[in-house]
Design an enzyme around this catalytic site. Sequence first.
Site, PDB file in Angstrom:
ATOM      1  N   SER A  13      11.869 -25.501  19.315  1.00 12.93           N
ATOM      2  CA  SER A  13      12.830 -26.623  19.276  1.00 12.93           C
ATOM      3  C   SER A  13      12.602 -27.613  20.416  1.00 12.93           C
ATOM      4  O   SER A  13      13.236 -28.664  20.464  1.00 12.93           O
ATOM      5  CB  SER A  13      14.266 -26.096  19.363  1.00 12.93           C
ATOM      6  OG  SER A  13      14.530 -25.663  20.691  1.00 12.93           O
ATOM      7  N   GLY A 101       0.365 -24.321  27.734  1.00 10.16           N
ATOM      8  CA  GLY A 101       0.532 -25.669  28.289  1.00 10.16           C
ATOM      9  C   GLY A 101       1.620 -25.718  29.342  1.00 10.16           C
ATOM     10  O   GLY A 101       1.764 -26.717  30.052  1.00 10.16           O
ATOM     11  N   THR A 102       2.377 -24.643  29.444  1.00  7.08           N
ATOM     12  CA  THR A 102       3.485 -24.558  30.416  1.00  7.08           C
ATOM     13  C   THR A 102       2.993 -24.859  31.829  1.00  7.08           C
ATOM     14  O   THR A 102       1.873 -24.479  32.195  1.00  7.08           O
ATOM     15  CB  THR A 102       4.066 -23.121  30.379  1.00  7.08           C
ATOM     16  OG1 THR A 102       4.374 -22.794  29.028  1.00  7.08           O
ATOM     17  CG2 THR A 102       5.295 -22.985  31.253  1.00  7.08           C
ATOM     18  N   ALA A 125      -3.954 -25.087  30.689  1.00  8.52           N
ATOM     19  CA  ALA A 125      -4.177 -26.346  31.415  1.00  8.52           C
ATOM     20  C   ALA A 125      -2.849 -27.054  31.584  1.00  8.52           C
ATOM     21  O   ALA A 125      -2.026 -27.076  30.665  1.00  8.52           O
ATOM     22  CB  ALA A 125      -5.147 -27.244  30.657  1.00  8.52           C
ATOM     23  N   HIS A 158       7.577 -38.866  35.406  1.00  9.25           N
ATOM     24  CA  HIS A 158       7.965 -38.150  34.189  1.00  9.25           C
ATOM     25  C   HIS A 158       9.432 -38.419  33.853  1.00  9.25           C
ATOM     26  O   HIS A 158      10.197 -38.880  34.693  1.00  9.25           O
ATOM     27  CB  HIS A 158       7.767 -36.632  34.337  1.00  9.25           C
ATOM     28  CG  HIS A 158       6.323 -36.218  34.241  1.00  9.25           C
ATOM     29  ND1 HIS A 158       5.496 -36.180  35.332  1.00  9.25           N
ATOM     30  CD2 HIS A 158       5.563 -35.847  33.175  1.00  9.25           C
ATOM     31  CE1 HIS A 158       4.276 -35.797  34.953  1.00  9.25           C
ATOM     32  NE2 HIS A 158       4.297 -35.591  33.645  1.00  9.25           N
ATOM     33  N   LYS A 162      12.402 -33.187  33.136  1.00  7.58           N
ATOM     34  CA  LYS A 162      11.340 -32.310  33.659  1.00  7.58           C
ATOM     35  C   LYS A 162      11.865 -31.473  34.821  1.00  7.58           C
ATOM     36  O   LYS A 162      12.549 -32.002  35.704  1.00  7.58           O
ATOM     37  CB  LYS A 162      10.120 -33.140  34.089  1.00  7.58           C
ATOM     38  CG  LYS A 162       8.949 -32.278  34.516  1.00  7.58           C
ATOM     39  CD  LYS A 162       7.635 -33.038  34.491  1.00  7.58           C
ATOM     40  CE  LYS A 162       6.465 -32.192  34.965  1.00  7.58           C
ATOM     41  NZ  LYS A 162       6.199 -31.050  34.065  1.00  7.58           N
TER      42      LYS A 162
HETATM   43  N1  LIG Z   1      -0.110 -28.943  29.392  1.00 10.77           N
HETATM   44  C1  LIG Z   1       0.335 -30.071  28.811  1.00 10.77           C
HETATM   45  O1  LIG Z   1      -0.439 -30.891  28.270  1.00 10.77           O
HETATM   46  C2  LIG Z   1       1.803 -30.316  28.786  1.00 10.77           C
HETATM   47  C3  LIG Z   1       2.642 -29.415  29.370  1.00 10.77           C
HETATM   48  N2  LIG Z   1       3.996 -29.553  29.264  1.00 10.77           N
HETATM   49  C4  LIG Z   1       4.777 -28.452  29.813  1.00 10.77           C
HETATM   50  O2  LIG Z   1       5.312 -27.699  28.729  1.00 10.77           O
HETATM   51  C5  LIG Z   1       6.541 -27.103  29.104  1.00 10.77           C
HETATM   52  C6  LIG Z   1       7.622 -27.457  28.085  1.00 10.77           C
HETATM   53  O3  LIG Z   1       7.859 -28.836  28.109  1.00 10.77           O
HETATM   54  P1  LIG Z   1       8.914 -29.510  27.113  1.00 10.77           P
HETATM   55  O4  LIG Z   1       8.544 -29.241  25.714  1.00 10.77           O
HETATM   56  O5  LIG Z   1       9.061 -30.909  27.578  1.00 10.77           O
HETATM   57  O6  LIG Z   1      10.232 -28.687  27.502  1.00 10.77           O
HETATM   58  P2  LIG Z   1      11.512 -28.345  26.594  1.00 10.77           P
HETATM   59  O7  LIG Z   1      12.552 -27.870  27.540  1.00 10.77           O
HETATM   60  O8  LIG Z   1      11.798 -29.484  25.690  1.00 10.77           O
HETATM   61  O9  LIG Z   1      11.002 -27.134  25.695  1.00 10.77           O
HETATM   62  C7  LIG Z   1      10.794 -25.822  26.152  1.00 10.77           C
HETATM   63  C8  LIG Z   1      11.165 -24.905  25.047  1.00 10.77           C
HETATM   64  O10 LIG Z   1      10.803 -23.563  25.390  1.00 10.77           O
HETATM   65  C9  LIG Z   1      11.892 -22.727  25.070  1.00 10.77           C
HETATM   66  N3  LIG Z   1      11.884 -21.488  25.825  1.00 10.77           N
HETATM   67  C10 LIG Z   1      12.032 -21.288  27.145  1.00 10.77           C
HETATM   68  N4  LIG Z   1      12.001 -19.978  27.414  1.00 10.77           N
HETATM   69  C11 LIG Z   1      11.836 -19.336  26.226  1.00 10.77           C
HETATM   70  C12 LIG Z   1      11.727 -17.970  25.852  1.00 10.77           C
HETATM   71  N5  LIG Z   1      11.806 -16.978  26.747  1.00 10.77           N
HETATM   72  N6  LIG Z   1      11.554 -17.668  24.549  1.00 10.77           N
HETATM   73  C13 LIG Z   1      11.468 -18.640  23.628  1.00 10.77           C
HETATM   74  N7  LIG Z   1      11.574 -19.964  23.918  1.00 10.77           N
HETATM   75  C14 LIG Z   1      11.740 -20.301  25.214  1.00 10.77           C
HETATM   76  C15 LIG Z   1      13.111 -23.595  25.419  1.00 10.77           C
HETATM   77  O11 LIG Z   1      14.278 -23.043  24.837  1.00 10.77           O
HETATM   78  P3  LIG Z   1      15.685 -23.224  25.626  1.00 10.77           P
HETATM   79  O12 LIG Z   1      16.027 -24.656  25.447  1.00 10.77           O
HETATM   80  O13 LIG Z   1      16.577 -22.262  24.927  1.00 10.77           O
HETATM   81  O14 LIG Z   1      15.414 -22.859  27.067  1.00 10.77           O
HETATM   82  C16 LIG Z   1      12.666 -24.908  24.770  1.00 10.77           C
HETATM   83  O15 LIG Z   1      12.891 -24.916  23.385  1.00 10.77           O
HETATM   84  C17 LIG Z   1       6.821 -27.607  30.525  1.00 10.77           C
HETATM   85  O16 LIG Z   1       6.367 -26.647  31.449  1.00 10.77           O
HETATM   86  C18 LIG Z   1       5.978 -28.868  30.627  1.00 10.77           C
HETATM   87  O17 LIG Z   1       5.626 -29.216  31.940  1.00 10.77           O
HETATM   88  C19 LIG Z   1       4.565 -30.587  28.604  1.00 10.77           C
HETATM   89  C20 LIG Z   1       3.781 -31.548  28.021  1.00 10.77           C
HETATM   90  C21 LIG Z   1       2.322 -31.492  28.072  1.00 10.77           C
HETATM   91  O1  LIG Z   2       6.802 -31.937  31.397  1.00 10.13           O
HETATM   92  C1  LIG Z   2       6.141 -32.831  30.834  1.00 10.13           C
HETATM   93  O2  LIG Z   2       6.647 -33.639  30.051  1.00 10.13           O
HETATM   94  C2  LIG Z   2       4.705 -32.891  31.102  1.00 10.13           C
HETATM   95  N1  LIG Z   2       4.174 -31.912  31.772  1.00 10.13           N
HETATM   96  C3  LIG Z   2       2.815 -31.761  32.125  1.00 10.13           C
HETATM   97  C4  LIG Z   2       2.662 -31.741  33.614  1.00 10.13           C
HETATM   98  O3  LIG Z   2       3.456 -31.085  34.299  1.00 10.13           O
HETATM   99  O4  LIG Z   2       1.726 -32.368  34.122  1.00 10.13           O
HETATM  100  C5  LIG Z   2       1.900 -32.696  31.375  1.00 10.13           C
HETATM  101  C6  LIG Z   2       2.462 -34.029  31.041  1.00 10.13           C
HETATM  102  O5  LIG Z   2       2.337 -34.889  32.139  1.00 10.13           O
HETATM  103  C7  LIG Z   2       3.890 -33.976  30.523  1.00 10.13           C
END
Ligand SMILES: NC(=O)C1=CN([C@@H]2O[C@H](COP(=O)(O)OP(=O)(O)OC[C@H]3O[C@@H](n4cnc5c(N)ncnc54)[C@H](OP(=O)(O)O)[C@@H]3O)[C@@H](O)[C@H]2O)C=CC1
Ligand SMILES: O=C(O)C1=N[C@H](C(=O)O)C[C@H](O)C1
Length: 272
Positions: A13, A101-102, A125, A158, A162
């Site tokens: 989600s 991606g986390t 990454a 960002h 975030k």
């Molecule tokens: N490497 C890359 O290219 C990118 C990395 N990111 C990273 O990705 C991560 C997520 O970003 P984003 O999508 O914006 O964040 P969001 O908060 O929108 O989404 C994270 C999701 O993970 C869920 N979640 C957390 N813990 C669990 C668990 N134990 N079991 C199941 N689901 C879980 C959350 O649920 P709940 O809401 O219930 O906590 C939520 O739905 C961040 O660390 C961000 O920095 C983001 C964009 C690009």
């Molecule tokens: O949390 C985000 O949104 C993003 N997270 C990544 C990061 O921590 O660098 C990648 C991107 O910039 C988006």
Amino acid sequence: MTDAPGIVVTGASGRMGQMLIETINASDRATLVGAIERSDHPWVGKDLGEMMGGASSDVVVTDDALEAFAKAQAIVDFTSPAASVEFAGLAAQARCVHVIGTTGFAEDELQKINAAARHATIIRAGNMSLGVNLLVQLTKKVAAALDDDYDIEVIEAHHNQKVDAPSGTALMLGEAAAEGRGVSLGEVADRARDGITGERKRGQIGFHAIRGGDIVGEHDVLFAALGERIVLRHVASDRAVFARGALKAALWGQGRKPGEYDMLDVLGLTEN
Ligand SMILES: NC(=O)C1=CN([C@@H]2O[C@H](COP(=O)(O)OP(=O)(O)OC[C@H]3O[C@@H](n4cnc5c(N)ncnc54)[C@H](OP(=O)(O)O)[C@@H]3O)[C@@H](O)[C@H]2O)C=CC1
Ligand SMILES: O=C(O)C1=N[C@H](C(=O)O)C[C@H](O)C1
């Protein structure tokens, strides 16, 4: 019957979760076979397509990660550090490629992921876009070409949701700059300036985090010297760039031997 690998998306989600699901559904090279959320999440037990505001789909959102992973060839995981560490263990048990991606991991969490990579193929990454991974290599080259007369600062911006800083990307860029200079980032990073800080120390790499509105992700690497500045910049305006990279990684990982890889490996940008 199709040869397209089955993929499970965790954190379905979330901002990235939904973007990943749309990207996989639009691809003929992979099939979405599962969607994970926490047990107390309102989507659990519901039809994924309907929860995303569309038509019903074949996928019901579940909190049983291991059962879902057992039916998949890859997991694409953009959640939280604690969740990704747990998923790494389960993906290794299920023999699935784990794309992480986390961002925002602590050192001990990175060690746990590294341990899981002894048995599993993990691609991790802080930024999955082609543009940022090219910028990483450029940063390393520019840092190697310049001496400490050029002060290096990494500036990132960002959205206001975030939770971690500096961003994973900023840390990748800082590592690249440090590597180019032949120093350890841990020894030269300056991550918090406030108050009477004294003059900037020669050789430091500074980090700055802007948080506001709906900024998707922007990164500058500044090389500032007397009389000139060089700025290397990447601007992401659509999360699809991260999702496309993650899908590419999941496909690249198929049949790959266990180990921890990154997007430079996937994109063929690793230097010999
Ligand atoms: N490497 C890359 O290219 C990118 C990395 N990111 C990273 O990705 C991560 C997520 O970003 P984003 O999508 O914006 O964040 P969001 O908060 O929108 O989404 C994270 C999701 O993970 C869920 N979640 C957390 N813990 C669990 C668990 N134990 N079991 C199941 N689901 C879980 C959350 O649920 P709940 O809401 O219930 O906590 C939520 O739905 C961040 O660390 C961000 O920095 C983001 C964009 C690009
Ligand atoms: O949390 C985000 O949104 C993003 N997270 C990544 C990061 O921590 O660098 C990648 C991107 O910039 C988006």
